[in-house]
Design a protein around this motif. Sequence first.
Motif, short mmCIF file in Angstrom:
data_model
loop_
_atom_site.label_atom_id
_atom_site.label_comp_id
_atom_site.label_asym_id
_atom_site.label_seq_id
_atom_site.Cartn_x
_atom_site.Cartn_y
_atom_site.Cartn_z
N PRO A 1 0.85 -1.30 0.09
CA PRO A 1 -0.11 -0.24 -0.03
C PRO A 1 0.79 1.41 0.01
CG PRO A 1 -0.83 -1.64 1.42
CD PRO A 1 0.34 -2.07 1.06
N LEU A 2 1.98 1.39 0.93
CA LEU A 2 2.70 2.46 0.74
C LEU A 2 3.50 2.62 -0.83
CD1 LEU A 2 3.46 4.73 2.47
CD2 LEU A 2 5.58 3.12 3.58
N ALA A 3 4.09 1.38 -1.09
CA ALA A 3 4.78 1.44 -2.49
C ALA A 3 3.82 2.05 -3.65
CB ALA A 3 5.04 0.09 -3.07
N ASP A 4 2.42 1.58 -3.53
CA ASP A 4 1.50 2.22 -4.32
C ASP A 4 1.21 3.95 -4.11
OD1 ASP A 4 1.01 -0.34 -5.34
OD2 ASP A 4 -0.57 -0.84 -4.13
N GLN A 5 1.22 4.17 -2.93
CA GLN A 5 1.02 5.78 -2.35
C GLN A 5 2.12 6.28 -3.17
OE1 GLN A 5 0.47 6.64 1.63
NE2 GLN A 5 1.58 8.27 1.53
N VAL A 6 3.04 5.90 -2.76
CA VAL A 6 4.47 6.80 -3.39
C VAL A 6 4.19 6.78 -5.03
CG1 VAL A 6 6.95 6.55 -3.74
CG2 VAL A 6 6.07 6.04 -1.53
N LEU A 7 4.16 5.81 -5.69
CA LEU A 7 3.82 5.82 -6.98
C LEU A 7 2.91 6.66 -7.47
CD1 LEU A 7 4.77 1.97 -8.00
CD2 LEU A 7 6.26 4.18 -8.68
N HIS A 8 1.66 6.65 -6.74
CA HIS A 8 0.83 7.51 -7.10
C HIS A 8 1.13 9.01 -7.05
CE1 HIS A 8 -3.56 9.13 -7.39
NE2 HIS A 8 -3.21 9.65 -6.24
N SER A 9 1.78 9.12 -5.81
CA SER A 9 2.28 10.76 -5.86
C SER A 9 3.22 11.01 -6.99
CB SER A 9 3.13 10.96 -4.44
OG SER A 9 2.20 10.44 -3.30
N ALA A 10 3.82 10.03 -7.50
CA ALA A 10 4.59 10.39 -8.80
C ALA A 10 3.89 10.67 -9.95
CB ALA A 10 5.93 9.20 -8.89
N THR A 11 2.60 9.90 -10.02
CA THR A 11 1.81 9.92 -11.20
C THR A 11 1.07 11.17 -11.16
OG1 THR A 11 1.38 7.51 -10.96
CG2 THR A 11 -0.06 8.72 -12.32
N VAL A 12 0.95 11.78 -10.02
CA VAL A 12 0.08 13.17 -9.87
C VAL A 12 0.98 14.23 -10.36
CG1 VAL A 12 -0.70 14.51 -8.26
CG2 VAL A 12 -1.23 12.36 -7.85
N ASN A 13 2.52 13.93 -10.35
CA ASN A 13 3.19 14.82 -10.49
C ASN A 13 3.27 14.80 -12.24
OD1 ASN A 13 4.05 16.11 -8.11
ND2 ASN A 13 5.74 14.50 -7.86
N GLY A 14 3.19 13.69 -12.71
CA GLY A 14 3.28 13.57 -14.11
C GLY A 14 4.10 13.17 -14.70
N PRO A 15 4.27 12.39 -15.71
CA PRO A 15 5.36 12.11 -16.73
C PRO A 15 6.10 13.40 -17.22
CG PRO A 15 3.86 10.58 -16.94
CD PRO A 15 3.19 11.67 -16.36
N GLY A 16 7.45 13.27 -17.17
CA GLY A 16 8.08 14.52 -17.78
C GLY A 16 8.19 15.64 -16.69
N THR A 17 7.74 15.41 -15.51
CA THR A 17 7.88 16.71 -14.58
C THR A 17 8.73 16.32 -13.44
OG1 THR A 17 5.63 16.17 -13.52
CG2 THR A 17 5.62 17.49 -15.26
N LEU A 18 8.98 14.85 -13.26
CA LEU A 18 9.73 14.42 -12.41
C LEU A 18 11.16 14.94 -12.26
CD1 LEU A 18 8.70 10.59 -12.34
CD2 LEU A 18 7.70 12.43 -10.59
N ASP A 19 11.64 15.17 -11.05
CA ASP A 19 12.97 15.65 -10.97
C ASP A 19 13.84 14.48 -11.04
OD1 ASP A 19 14.21 14.82 -8.07
OD2 ASP A 19 11.85 15.23 -8.05
N ALA A 20 15.23 14.82 -11.35
CA ALA A 20 16.45 13.93 -11.88
C ALA A 20 16.51 12.87 -10.57
CB ALA A 20 17.59 14.63 -11.96
#
Length: 293
Positions: A257-276
């Motif tokens: 559940p925590l792994a899914d939460q972390v990935l969901h947060s990254a998804t909200v930020n959106g591909p192409g917007t994640l920092d290095a």
Amino acid sequence: MTDSLSNVTTARRYAQLIRSLLGVRSFVPSVEDDTSLQIERGVAFCNCTCGQYDLTPLDRCFGPGCIPLSDALRVVDASRHTRASFAPLLVYSALRAIELAGANLDPFTPALLAWCHRLSSKAIRVDIAAHPIPADRGAEASALAWIGLALHLAGSRLGKPDWTAQSVAIFDRFALVQQPSGAFLHASARDNPETHWYHELVLLHAAADYAAEFPHHPVASGVARAAEFHQNETQPDHASQQPWGLLAFVRNPQTHPLADQVLHSATVNGPGTLDAVSLMLLADTLYWLHRRI
């Protein structure tokens, strides 16, 4: 603990989720000068994971004619912030990128040896023998974990058994000082919870990498306990928007559940917007998933 990476279906699911967030990212220096290198150069690791085997972002760090290593040289991000973990994270990511690209290590070896010698010397000066490690030493302790990880990889690739032995000793110590709660650091009422959690996550990610390669090392069971500590007692998204600790959460079925939460947060930020740094951590998790599929 059952390692969920041994479940091919689970590993494939997480690999697909992570691949959807990754993409080839170009690097253009924006804040570098004679005394600074950007951590964003480590995006070469992500690019190699995506099949673009271009190591040119690493040239100024580790290639022939790279900027001379000095005590004044810092690794910074595009906002000019620096973290104690940035230098070993950059070394680790460079070694993984070179591995994935199937490139000749020789052109990079002199600079990598110099960087790792400095990391090794720094690790020798860090004393975490005290039990428990206070949370106000979290930056120092989490950086030490990444130094241990970088030295392990460099030692095995560059034929430096003293570095691999030093790495073992570092993770031996973390296994010994871990708290009954699963935390690696001891927080007092004076410590900021978010800062404490951040350093726990940074340390956990490095320890999870080490445990993925050495599942019988004592720190492996500690990684599982630390992952459950975060699921039960912390709020990682309050500590960092970067996916520190993701590998540990993916490996432990109890913390999916925590792994899914972390990935969901990254998804909200959106591909192409994640920092290095986020891209490097995602690429690192995908690296280990690919070894199980």
